[in-house]
Design an enzyme around this catalytic site. Structure first.
Site, PDB file in Angstrom:
ATOM      1  N   TYR A 113      22.584  38.406  54.784  1.00 31.29           N
ATOM      2  CA  TYR A 113      22.434  39.784  54.294  1.00 31.29           C
ATOM      3  C   TYR A 113      21.798  39.797  52.909  1.00 31.29           C
ATOM      4  O   TYR A 113      20.808  40.504  52.677  1.00 31.29           O
ATOM      5  CB  TYR A 113      23.798  40.459  54.255  1.00 31.29           C
ATOM      6  CG  TYR A 113      23.767  41.922  53.889  1.00 31.29           C
ATOM      7  CD1 TYR A 113      23.303  42.879  54.789  1.00 31.29           C
ATOM      8  CD2 TYR A 113      24.229  42.365  52.659  1.00 31.29           C
ATOM      9  CE1 TYR A 113      23.288  44.234  54.464  1.00 31.29           C
ATOM     10  CE2 TYR A 113      24.230  43.708  52.325  1.00 31.29           C
ATOM     11  CZ  TYR A 113      23.753  44.639  53.230  1.00 31.29           C
ATOM     12  OH  TYR A 113      23.741  45.976  52.903  1.00 31.29           O
ATOM     13  N   ARG A 154      35.879  46.534  54.859  1.00 28.83           N
ATOM     14  CA  ARG A 154      35.623  46.698  53.431  1.00 28.83           C
ATOM     15  C   ARG A 154      36.841  47.269  52.726  1.00 28.83           C
ATOM     16  O   ARG A 154      37.741  47.832  53.337  1.00 28.83           O
ATOM     17  CB  ARG A 154      34.372  47.568  53.224  1.00 28.83           C
ATOM     18  CG  ARG A 154      33.115  46.776  53.527  1.00 28.83           C
ATOM     19  CD  ARG A 154      31.862  47.590  53.336  1.00 28.83           C
ATOM     20  NE  ARG A 154      31.625  48.506  54.441  1.00 28.83           N
ATOM     21  CZ  ARG A 154      30.516  49.241  54.559  1.00 28.83           C
ATOM     22  NH1 ARG A 154      29.586  49.175  53.631  1.00 28.83           N
ATOM     23  NH2 ARG A 154      30.360  50.033  55.592  1.00 28.83           N
ATOM     24  N   GLY A 212      27.060  51.775  63.926  1.00 27.61           N
ATOM     25  CA  GLY A 212      27.041  53.230  63.922  1.00 27.61           C
ATOM     26  C   GLY A 212      27.745  53.791  65.144  1.00 27.61           C
ATOM     27  O   GLY A 212      28.165  53.051  66.049  1.00 27.61           O
ATOM     28  N   LYS A 271      18.053  41.124  52.550  1.00 32.19           N
ATOM     29  CA  LYS A 271      17.714  42.323  51.797  1.00 32.19           C
ATOM     30  C   LYS A 271      16.716  42.020  50.676  1.00 32.19           C
ATOM     31  O   LYS A 271      15.860  42.858  50.341  1.00 32.19           O
ATOM     32  CB  LYS A 271      18.983  42.956  51.221  1.00 32.19           C
ATOM     33  CG  LYS A 271      19.843  43.669  52.255  1.00 32.19           C
ATOM     34  CD  LYS A 271      19.178  44.934  52.764  1.00 32.19           C
ATOM     35  CE  LYS A 271      20.119  45.790  53.588  1.00 32.19           C
ATOM     36  NZ  LYS A 271      19.512  47.064  54.023  1.00 32.19           N
ATOM     37  N   LYS A 281      16.997  39.192  61.050  1.00 31.94           N
ATOM     38  CA  LYS A 281      15.924  39.859  61.799  1.00 31.94           C
ATOM     39  C   LYS A 281      15.909  41.359  61.490  1.00 31.94           C
ATOM     40  O   LYS A 281      14.838  41.955  61.325  1.00 31.94           O
ATOM     41  CB  LYS A 281      16.113  39.643  63.295  1.00 31.94           C
ATOM     42  CG  LYS A 281      15.783  38.247  63.782  1.00 31.94           C
ATOM     43  CD  LYS A 281      15.984  38.146  65.294  1.00 31.94           C
ATOM     44  CE  LYS A 281      15.589  36.777  65.819  1.00 31.94           C
ATOM     45  NZ  LYS A 281      15.802  36.687  67.294  1.00 31.94           N
ATOM     46  N   THR A 282      17.092  41.967  61.413  1.00 32.03           N
ATOM     47  CA  THR A 282      17.165  43.401  61.108  1.00 32.03           C
ATOM     48  C   THR A 282      16.586  43.684  59.731  1.00 32.03           C
ATOM     49  O   THR A 282      15.807  44.630  59.549  1.00 32.03           O
ATOM     50  CB  THR A 282      18.618  43.889  61.182  1.00 32.03           C
ATOM     51  OG1 THR A 282      19.138  43.638  62.482  1.00 32.03           O
ATOM     52  CG2 THR A 282      18.711  45.378  60.881  1.00 32.03           C
TER      53      THR A 282
END
Length: 332
Positions: free
Chosen positions: A146, A187, A39, A150, A92-93
């Site tokens: 990821y 991306r 971000g 998720k 971890k996130t």
């Protein structure tokens, strides 16, 4: 709307900043927690003078606390090259970050809306993908931090609902694009637009026959907004994306037409575990949220192109240029 204050993790990111803006425009106080891994405070510049925004630079993998009427969990790098650069932190996130966000929601006895992803479907054997499909994820591949992170985050939230009665809403976000994307995030839309505007060859991974479905950020934010306002029985998971499917090669040609240049197309090998087809079944979103996307691809791409063009023409593109080697291109 009944929210006087909202906590948004990952609120300085691409999607998070747009959702934050939606809340602020509604007169809601927003507290953002973000470690600025992907971000940027630049995304919040237009909201900083409202008096409704509080920004806290911290990492969700450590416990945090806040008084709030709603928790929106958007924290986690979504660009494959970025989340693969530190896979342990990514897991971890996803897991610890979701646990900590859920604990805040539990402490405040409020709803938590969580950003899951189409990546939980892996390289799908079911097409289009509906929420009952359990996916085909390579649990030992480079994207697993990821994808599986998720998936685990969803498990955390539904266990919190079963155990504590937590009010949850889980949205599975498909490919999203629009202004405030990092031109170097790796991306497909950002890569193609940046390369075309700079007059460089557009790099396609694989033969370009793989498909994606692209949702403009305003449509996606409207879906998240509706999920925030949904009654407690609307838990999800709910697919949030545009069901209009196209090939990567078709996307490249569309962008070349919009930019007005016939830059060269170059082809390279397909990344490991890159999905071959991706298209959401949004029947549940239509039925439970009354939502479907309305921005046409060419219109959304033109708005995003204008944003990128402003960055390039102002010379600010260098401030986004990668300072390490993680931002290689992928098909998204």
């Amino acid at each position: 709307m009944d929210f006087s204050s909202v906590l948004v993790t990952g609120g300085a990111g691409f999607i998070g900043s747009h959702l934050t803006e939606r809340f602020i425009n509604a007169g809601t106080r927003v507290r953002i927690i973000d470690n600025l891994q992907t971000g940027s405070v630049k995304n919040l510049a237009d909201m900083d003078q409202t008096g409704l925004l509080e920004f806290v630079e911290t990492d969700v993998i450590a416990p945090f606390h806040s008084e709030t009427d709603l928790v929106v969990n958007l924290a986690c790098a979504a660009s494959p090259p970025r989340y693969q650069a530190d896979p342990i932190h990514t897991i971890k996130t996803c897991v610890l970050g979701t646990l900590h966000a859920a604990e805040v929601a539990r402490e405040n006895k409020v709803r938590i809306v969580h950003s899951s992803t189409s990546e939980v479907y892996g390289d799908p054997l079911c097409h289009p993908q509906n929420e009952d499909y359990r996916g085909a994820v390579n649990i030992i591949g480079p994207r697993a931090c990821y994808d599986e992170g998720k998936r685990a985050a969803e498990a955390v939230l539904f266990d919190c609902r079963r155990t504590y009665g937590l009010d949850i809403g889980v949205g599975r976000i498909f490919n999203t694009y629009g202004p405030r994307m990092d031109p170097y995030d790796g991306r497909v839309v950002s890569n193609f637009l940046r390369q075309a505007l700079l007059g460089r060859p557009i790099t396609i991974y694989g033969d370009g026959g793989q498909t994606r479905s692209f949702c403009y950020v305003d449509d996606l934010v409207d879906a998240l907004w509706r999920l925030c306002l949904a009654p407690k029985e609307v838990t999800g998971p709910i697919n949030l994306g545009n069901p209009n499917e196209m090939t990567i090669l078709e996307l490249a040609e569309t962008i070349r037409e919009l930019v007005g240049t016939k830059v060269q197309l170059v082809f390279s090998s397909m990344p490991v575990d890159d999905p071959k087809r991706r298209r959401p079944d949004i029947s549940r979103a239509k039925a439970e949220l009354g939502w479907e996307p309305c921005v046409e691809l060419r219109d959304g791409l033109k708005r995003t192109l204008d944003y990128f063009d402003d960055i390039i023409s102002s010379g600010k593109i260098d401030t986004y240029a990668p300072k390490d080697d993680y931002r290689t291109a992928v098909n998204g």
